[in-house]
Design a protein around this motif. Sequence first.
Motif, PDB file in Angstrom:
ATOM      1  N   TYR A   1       0.802  -1.262  -0.029  1.00 50.76           N
ATOM      2  CA  TYR A   1       0.163   0.071   0.006  1.00 50.76           C
ATOM      3  C   TYR A   1       1.012   1.268  -0.183  1.00 50.76           C
ATOM      4  O   TYR A   1       2.237   1.002   0.278  1.00 50.76           O
ATOM      5  CB  TYR A   1      -0.995   0.029   1.288  1.00 50.76           C
ATOM      6  CG  TYR A   1      -0.470   0.409   2.679  1.00 50.76           C
ATOM      7  CD1 TYR A   1       0.631  -0.689   3.115  1.00 50.76           C
ATOM      8  CD2 TYR A   1      -0.608   1.682   3.061  1.00 50.76           C
ATOM      9  CE1 TYR A   1       1.236  -0.337   4.355  1.00 50.76           C
ATOM     10  CE2 TYR A   1       0.100   2.008   4.372  1.00 50.76           C
ATOM     11  CZ  TYR A   1       0.864   1.106   4.846  1.00 50.76           C
ATOM     12  OH  TYR A   1       1.455   1.212   6.163  1.00 50.76           O
TER      13      TYR A   1
ATOM     14  N   GLU B   1      11.934   2.545  14.552  1.00 50.57           N
ATOM     15  CA  GLU B   1      11.159   3.423  14.083  1.00 50.57           C
ATOM     16  C   GLU B   1       9.748   3.213  14.761  1.00 50.57           C
ATOM     17  O   GLU B   1       9.472   2.397  15.895  1.00 50.57           O
ATOM     18  CB  GLU B   1      10.902   3.218  12.647  1.00 50.57           C
ATOM     19  CG  GLU B   1      10.304   1.866  12.313  1.00 50.57           C
ATOM     20  CD  GLU B   1       9.773   1.683  10.688  1.00 50.57           C
ATOM     21  OE1 GLU B   1       9.956   2.484  10.119  1.00 50.57           O
ATOM     22  OE2 GLU B   1       9.629   0.579  10.523  1.00 50.57           O
ATOM     23  N   GLY B   2       8.934   4.417  14.463  1.00 50.14           N
ATOM     24  CA  GLY B   2       7.355   4.362  15.091  1.00 50.14           C
ATOM     25  C   GLY B   2       6.846   3.313  14.413  1.00 50.14           C
ATOM     26  O   GLY B   2       7.253   2.491  13.460  1.00 50.14           O
TER      27      GLY B   2
ATOM     28  N   SER C   1       4.111   3.920  12.732  1.00 43.73           N
ATOM     29  CA  SER C   1       3.716   4.431  11.483  1.00 43.73           C
ATOM     30  C   SER C   1       4.557   5.860  11.119  1.00 43.73           C
ATOM     31  O   SER C   1       4.031   6.648  10.413  1.00 43.73           O
ATOM     32  CB  SER C   1       2.075   4.870  11.222  1.00 43.73           C
ATOM     33  OG  SER C   1       2.005   5.914  12.242  1.00 43.73           O
TER      34      SER C   1
HETATM   35  N1  PMP Z   1       7.615   3.508   8.988  1.00 41.31           N
HETATM   36  C1  PMP Z   1       6.343   3.131   8.985  1.00 41.31           C
HETATM   37  C2  PMP Z   1       6.466   1.734   9.769  1.00 41.31           C
HETATM   38  C3  PMP Z   1       5.221   3.517   8.736  1.00 41.31           C
HETATM   39  O1  PMP Z   1       4.121   2.894   8.429  1.00 41.31           O
HETATM   40  C4  PMP Z   1       5.330   5.029   7.878  1.00 41.31           C
HETATM   41  C5  PMP Z   1       4.257   5.547   7.279  1.00 41.31           C
HETATM   42  N2  PMP Z   1       3.709   4.934   6.255  1.00 41.31           N
HETATM   43  C6  PMP Z   1       6.777   5.561   7.868  1.00 41.31           C
HETATM   44  C7  PMP Z   1       7.814   5.002   8.369  1.00 41.31           C
HETATM   45  C8  PMP Z   1       6.731   6.731   7.494  1.00 41.31           C
HETATM   46  O2  PMP Z   1       6.725   6.837   5.754  1.00 41.31           O
HETATM   47  P1  PMP Z   1       6.272   8.027   4.803  1.00 41.31           P
HETATM   48  O3  PMP Z   1       7.062   9.237   5.143  1.00 41.31           O
HETATM   49  O4  PMP Z   1       6.490   7.515   3.611  1.00 41.31           O
HETATM   50  O5  PMP Z   1       4.948   8.321   5.513  1.00 41.31           O
END
Ligand code: PMP
Length: 288
Positions: free
Chosen positions: A34, A182-183, A185
């Motif tokens: 996605y 990382e977080g 999201s």
């Molecule tokens: N890490 C994870 C696990 C995520 O779900 C996201 C959000 N999609 C990100 C990092 C940040 O990605 P982006 O800057 O492309 O939104």
Amino acid sequence: MLESIAMINGDFVDVNDPVVTMEDRGYQFGDGVYEVTHVYNGRCFALQWHIDRLFRSLRELAIPGIYTPEEIVEFHQALLDKSGFKEGGIYLQITRGTAPRTHHFPEQVVPCLTMTMRPGDRTQGELMRDKGAKIITVPDIRWLRCDIKSLNLLGNVLGKQKAKEAGAYEAVQVRDNGTVTEGTSSNFYLVKDDVLWTHPTNNLILNGVTRRILMEKIAPSLGLHVVEKTFTMDFVKKTDEAFLTSTSMEIMPVVSIDREAVGDGTPGQVTRKIQAAYQALIQEECYR
Ligand code: PMP
């Protein structure tokens, strides 16, 4: 409240229509990928970077790309045109398709593309970006291909739920060996002695589009020194500043971790400069 609008394989449908079948592999195995793109002023921000990552995710999972990057751009534009929404997000998902349930890839299967556009407003996000977010840490229980933006998000979902239950905005994940990844999201960063620290891009994190924009455009323009190296919570505890990035969070200052203040407990100066630079890029791309 405006309703979301939806598409399946390029055709508009009602978002509540049961258009996906029970044996779609996305539904049964999370076998799909996605992307989420942010819409400002009726335009998609950083769409090409999202499409590049989408095709990488498809290649890594050997899902045939049955649409061209140009068609994917057209579908985004069609959603924008039809909805007339000026602010919001476009969610895109491609699954391997529908076939009788079996673990290995079915022989003849046609990928299924669904997209939704949801209107949104930035007020809540703006308030949070101004005052900064409280976050917690959780064990990183995810699989070892976090670089693929796949539909398998249960580890992330459980982590975010823990954050919610703790009254926190996000949970930053820590591997068994102590490495902070990382977080759930978002990507995670520290600023210590004016140096920007973040986890290297490997199989343990998603290479965020916002992260790429920060690394490739903002850090060089601000003359920021970047170290892409693993670190543990001992190092995090000594940081001057911390922040998160994602398409929807943008640049989010972190003011406390596990109830301990980061720096003086307010958003840091370097984080503020990065926020301003990011806003300038949005202005340039979507408002000019
Ligand atoms: N890490 C994870 C696990 C995520 O779900 C996201 C959000 N999609 C990100 C990092 C940040 O990605 P982006 O800057 O492309 O939104």
